[in-house]
Design an enzyme around this catalytic site. Sequence first.
Site, PDB file in Angstrom:
ATOM      1  N   HIS A   1      -0.821  -2.900  -4.429  1.00 36.38           N
ATOM      2  CA  HIS A   1      -0.501  -1.485  -4.608  1.00 36.38           C
ATOM      3  C   HIS A   1      -0.148  -1.175  -6.047  1.00 36.38           C
ATOM      4  O   HIS A   1      -0.272  -0.042  -6.487  1.00 36.38           O
ATOM      5  CB  HIS A   1       0.590  -1.058  -3.622  1.00 36.38           C
ATOM      6  CG  HIS A   1       0.057  -0.985  -2.227  1.00 36.38           C
ATOM      7  ND1 HIS A   1       0.174  -2.012  -1.343  1.00 36.38           N
ATOM      8  CD2 HIS A   1      -0.676  -0.011  -1.614  1.00 36.38           C
ATOM      9  CE1 HIS A   1      -0.437  -1.682  -0.218  1.00 36.38           C
ATOM     10  NE2 HIS A   1      -0.960  -0.486  -0.345  1.00 36.38           N
TER      11      HIS A   1
ATOM     12  N   GLU B   1      -7.644  -0.930   9.887  1.00 38.01           N
ATOM     13  CA  GLU B   1      -7.460  -1.870   8.784  1.00 38.01           C
ATOM     14  C   GLU B   1      -6.984  -3.245   9.254  1.00 38.01           C
ATOM     15  O   GLU B   1      -6.625  -4.099   8.454  1.00 38.01           O
ATOM     16  CB  GLU B   1      -6.501  -1.298   7.739  1.00 38.01           C
ATOM     17  CG  GLU B   1      -5.194  -0.764   8.270  1.00 38.01           C
ATOM     18  CD  GLU B   1      -4.332  -0.109   7.188  1.00 38.01           C
ATOM     19  OE1 GLU B   1      -4.613  -0.269   6.001  1.00 38.01           O
ATOM     20  OE2 GLU B   1      -3.355   0.567   7.561  1.00 38.01           O
TER      21      GLU B   1
ATOM     22  N   ASP C   1      -6.747  -3.544   3.332  1.00 39.12           N
ATOM     23  CA  ASP C   1      -6.095  -4.445   4.279  1.00 39.12           C
ATOM     24  C   ASP C   1      -7.093  -5.155   5.172  1.00 39.12           C
ATOM     25  O   ASP C   1      -6.905  -6.321   5.498  1.00 39.12           O
ATOM     26  CB  ASP C   1      -5.087  -3.668   5.134  1.00 39.12           C
ATOM     27  CG  ASP C   1      -3.781  -3.496   4.391  1.00 39.12           C
ATOM     28  OD1 ASP C   1      -3.296  -4.488   3.836  1.00 39.12           O
ATOM     29  OD2 ASP C   1      -3.272  -2.368   4.318  1.00 39.12           O
TER      30      ASP C   1
ATOM     31  N   CYS D   1     -11.180   5.041   3.497  1.00 40.90           N
ATOM     32  CA  CYS D   1     -10.300   5.381   2.381  1.00 40.90           C
ATOM     33  C   CYS D   1      -9.881   4.147   1.584  1.00 40.90           C
ATOM     34  O   CYS D   1      -9.043   4.234   0.692  1.00 40.90           O
ATOM     35  CB  CYS D   1      -9.074   6.158   2.868  1.00 40.90           C
ATOM     36  SG  CYS D   1      -8.061   5.223   4.031  1.00 40.90           S
TER      37      CYS D   1
END
Length: 604
Positions: free
Chosen positions: A215, A457, A481, A528
Amino acid sequence: MRAVRPRSTRSHVGASSRSRDRNNMERLQGIAVSPGVAIGEVLVMDNEGFRIPRRFLPRDAVEDELQRLKAAIGAATSEMERHRDRVAEQLGKDSAAIFAAHIQMLNDRGLWSKLEEMIRQRHYSPEYSVSRALRHYAKVIQSLDGGYMQERATDIFDIEKRLLRHLFGKRREELAHINAEVLVLAHTLTPSETSNLNPKFVKGFVTEIGGAGSHTAIVAEALGIPAVVGIGPFLTNVSGGETAIIDGYQGIVILAPDEEMLARYRHDVVQYRSHAAKLEKLRDLPAETADGARIQLLGNIEFPYEVEQCQKRGADGIGLYRTEFLFMSRDEEPTEEEQTAAYSNVARAMAGQPVVMRTIDLGADKLPSIPYAPEEDNPFLGLRSIRLALRNPELFRKQLRAILRASVGGNISIMFPLVSTLLELKHAKMVLREAREDLEEEGTPFDRDIKVGMMVEVPSAVVMLDHFAEEVDFFSIGTNDLIQYALAVDRSNKDVAGLYTAADPSVLRLIHMAVKTAQKHEVPISMCGQMCGNPLYVMLLLGMGLRSLSVTPAAIPEIKQVCRRVDIATCEHVAKRALELEGAPHIKTFLKEELAKFLPEVPV
Ligand code: PEP
Ligand code: MG
């Protein structure tokens, strides 16, 4: 002339390498995570990993440093008190006793006198004093016999770590107050530290650890700061003030560059800018393939201010709002009012365009400073995301109420992250139902037709998608993920970064399976994850049947350009062929060749 490197050629090579020439210039190879080139003076953050150098204080700094230590002890105490109360509530008083003991130890008068003596008399820094005093205690205790004493020594290390975290936390907060242009070099930066960087001054950053899917990398891209991670140990070789080049396209860092290297990179910067200016012209054109298929191109955001960046680039809406960033880098949980205001602002600014609000995905590498999440040995497999939300029903309910309340001002949908079982989804929907009922009873307005979806995910969700299809209005595939859970590779670990690739055939099959199942059940499906923001994969994804992609705002123009050049029949052919190939290298080569046929001016 060196070629302009598009994002599709970004290096995701795991192993870092280094070489030094006779003029002292040093070239380091890491993992490119945020595109762009930055040239400037470096600022070295050397305080990570709690390797405490013996630093002496100037005499006139003693009082201030004592105050700083006092504040850190106060903050660590409050943190532990919150832990104690929470544990007492959930597990009973006996389990909470350990925290009570820690609090007592931390506030022990003997400890304070020792620390004060070290700082006043010997002029040691608070960090060094804490480390030295507590390690001394731990050693004495360890030398006593018995398992019980060993455990107490572990407690002391725990207190040391916690206190140092607060002391360094203060130091690292200074990152947010940098007011001269620098390139930050650090052992690591957490996602919340990264989100506090001011792109006006921090022109780029490099970290020793970290991987492409972290992240921290995602936030760097959101801020538009060129970044390279996973370089390996190099900080001891650099001094603050040296010049460096960060090449966020190729994952290269050059320390002490010579004039020739500087000239080459300055030339590249001009090239990149002209490439970006050309893409900007696509802003008002739709993301439509050459044969007329309309692709919905949405933006991923972490902060409300990114709405403007989405609009500037002509996004069709927001496909992923990572709301957890509102909960990070702050000491208190945001109130329902604060959340409602933030979500309403985003929804209103998007003026009727869709906004997908993902409920908090905290835990793993996104740890808030508030103690929602316990420390875990395997945080990516632990109490993360929807699991954490369901364990904290009040926190979750408050967020759902805020999203619902904001829904009157725009086109909002709700999305649950990291759903791995049907029961989990049903549980989340139940909390949502309760929040709706409460608002109804209060007479608070909200959008009664609000759509509810989930991220796909976790491989178990793909396998069970037909069942999930009965329960949701839409799906969104989170490849960041999905890759790590399908291949068992930590998305933020540089040592396995070579294995972390969207091009793995198993990942392709999982995506294909998800899209086909969703289509069969007539549930809209989007993507996404970072994969769809990489031009290399666009033909493949369109060919598999995806018609909605949500990408980092900076990637919108480039992805739109690919969509506008290609046609669906060719994309379907590409997808079919890619799904037959057996390894990631073959797949990548094949996709590069196919993309090059449509975008010959972009060297791949
Ligand atoms: C993903 O996993 O692909 C995703 C979009 O969510 P995040 O990166 O926030 O985990
Ligand atoms: Mg995710």
